[in-house]
Design an enzyme around this catalytic site. Structure first.
Site, PDB file in Angstrom:
ATOM      1  N   CYS A 238       0.842  -1.186   0.000  1.00 27.97           N
ATOM      2  CA  CYS A 238       0.000   0.000   0.000  1.00 27.97           C
ATOM      3  C   CYS A 238       0.882   1.241   0.000  1.00 27.97           C
ATOM      4  O   CYS A 238       0.701   2.157   0.777  1.00 27.97           O
ATOM      5  CB  CYS A 238      -0.978   0.001   1.158  1.00 27.97           C
ATOM      6  SG  CYS A 238      -0.270  -0.471   2.721  1.00 27.97           S
ATOM      7  N   GLY A 239       1.875   1.224  -0.876  1.00 26.92           N
ATOM      8  CA  GLY A 239       2.727   2.394  -1.040  1.00 26.92           C
ATOM      9  C   GLY A 239       3.508   2.707   0.222  1.00 26.92           C
ATOM     10  O   GLY A 239       3.926   1.801   0.942  1.00 26.92           O
TER      11      GLY A 239
END
Lengths: 138, 290
Positions: free
Chosen positions: B88-89
């Site tokens: 998720c980044g």
């Protein structure tokens, strides 16, 4: 609408009730109390139990569990962990929960475990309140 | 130049990756909707709770409540809330790095830091620091308030025993779908938001209390901690999925770019092999004529 009071019941999973009512009764920690319109500012903790409210001829019953309620400016706000209507309650489940809680309570009393006893007591109260509400709400 | 077959299998691989990332994007989008609606439903509760708490405490002497006791700060506890899953980044990395900065600062000031990690990402990262006191995994996504209660109770007990003098909550605030910002809020000792002027004008002294204000306060304070921890967990759950959505969207786009450029390479290779074959044929025909 002068002699009505605005009732709000809010739980962590969203608002449950928001309407004008004639009277509210609720289970306070020091006993049940009723609130009518134009009540003085008031703050009380709520224990597990049955709250009712009436508007005209229709009465509603809710099972509420721990929290508190605040009355101010002709508005009564309940902040409780859960609030359930009679028709939302699963009677079989509540019965099972009651039996389970009673068993646990008996076991806890034998072993004298303070923590599990309070938990079992709370569970028992919740299940009893649910059963009561489901009966009244019919 | 890579052979035709190599390029073709590479394109196939990238296509599959793109499929996975776009599926993850869609899953995150639907999970985000769930988490966001939970958060929106919880907000009125939290807002009213804080308001009542402010009302109640404004007329009170904070010194008599052990959970509000301000002590000279020797031991600080950080409750770090991250997600359980990655991809998720920089969502979790941001939270963790801001926690690491705090740890560094407090250690430099000569204070002892202990950690309570919520979410697998924080647990994994913080394990090597040796400061972790408690860890909770697999709580996200279930959105049960009793999970938050367990954490709040544990932190409060530790505070009451005097093991910590201050507790801070480090998590990523959900600003919007595009922005999640790491934030730090003080959890203990409890300092409820000062009630604003409008509230102060209408309330406090003339309230009736049942039972006494002190007793109400004793019930409300643990609840207040629950509310704080729970709302941070909700924000992290929503933020995680928002972050995953955008990072998976980026990944899908990157995959498409790669497919495009690989297709160019493939076509060039195919063309040059055709040209080479043609040259062969023409060369052969010329030779026969000669």
């Amino acid at each position: 609408m002068a002699d009505r009071i605005q009732l709000e019941v809010v739980t962590p999973t969203g608002p449950v009730v928001s309407q004008e009512v004639d009277i509210v009764t609720a289970p306070g920690v020091d006993g049940e109390f009723g609130v009518l319109a134009n009540h003085a500012p008031f703050l009380s903790t709520i224990k597990i139990g049955v709250m009712t409210y009436k508007q005209g001829n229709t009465a509603e019953v809710l099972m509420v569990s721990g929290g508190f309620c605040e009355v101010s400016n002709n508005k009564i706000t309940f902040l409780v962990e859960s609030a359930e209507r009679g028709r939302e309650i699963d009677v079989d489940r509540a019965l099972r929960a009651k039996e389970r809680a009673e068993k646990r309570l008996a076991a806890a009393q034998r072993k004298e475990e303070a923590i599990s006893q309070t938990r079992a007591e709370a569970a028992l109260q919740r299940s009893l309140a649910r059963l009561k509400v489901s009966q009244l709400g019919k | 130049m890579a052979s035709l077959k190599d390029v073709k299998s590479k394109i196939g691989g990238v296509k599959k990756t793109a499929q996975i990332t776009s599926a993850m994007n869609m899953v995150a989008a639907s999970k985000l909707r769930g988490a966001q609606s939970k958060m929106e439903k919880f907000r009125p509760y939290a807002a009213k709770f804080n308001q009542a708490m402010g009302n109640l405490s404004s007329g009170m002497d904070s010194a008599q409540f052990p959970l509000m006791a301000v002590r000279p700060v020797q031991n600080i506890e950080l409750v770090i809330v991250t997600s359980d899953r990655g991809l998720c980044g920089s969502f979790n990395a941001n939270v963790i790095s801001s926690a690491e900065k705090l740890i560094k600062r407090y250690t430099a000031e000569g204070k002892k830091v202990s950690l309570v990690c919520v979410g697998k990402k924080a647990i994994g990262k913080m394990k090597k620091t040796g400061l972790v006191r408690k860890q909770y995994a697999d709580l996200m996504g279930s959105f049960q308030m009793f999970n938050a209660r367990a954490i709040a109770q544990d932190v409060a007990e530790n505070f009451l025993m005097g093991n910590t003098d201050q507790v801070q909550l480090v998590y990523a605030e959900f600003k919007s779908v595009a922005v999640q910002r790491p934030t730090t809020v003080a959890l203990l000792p409890i300092q409820p938001a000062a009630s604003d002027a409008e509230v102060a004008a209408t309330s406090t002294g003339d309230y009736l209390y049942e039972p006494s204000p002190d007793q109400i306060m004793e019930v409300l304070q643990p609840l207040y901690l629950n509310v704080m921890v729970y709302s941070s967990m909700l924000e992290v759950a929503a933020g995680e999925n928002a972050a995953r959505m955008s990072s998976m969207d980026n990944a899908t786009k990157a995959c498409k770019d790669i497919i495009h450029s690989l297709t160019l390479v493939y076509n060039k290779a195919r063309q040059s092999s055709i040209t080479a074959e043609l040259m062969d044929i023409v060369g052969g025909a010329e030779a026969l004529k000669g």
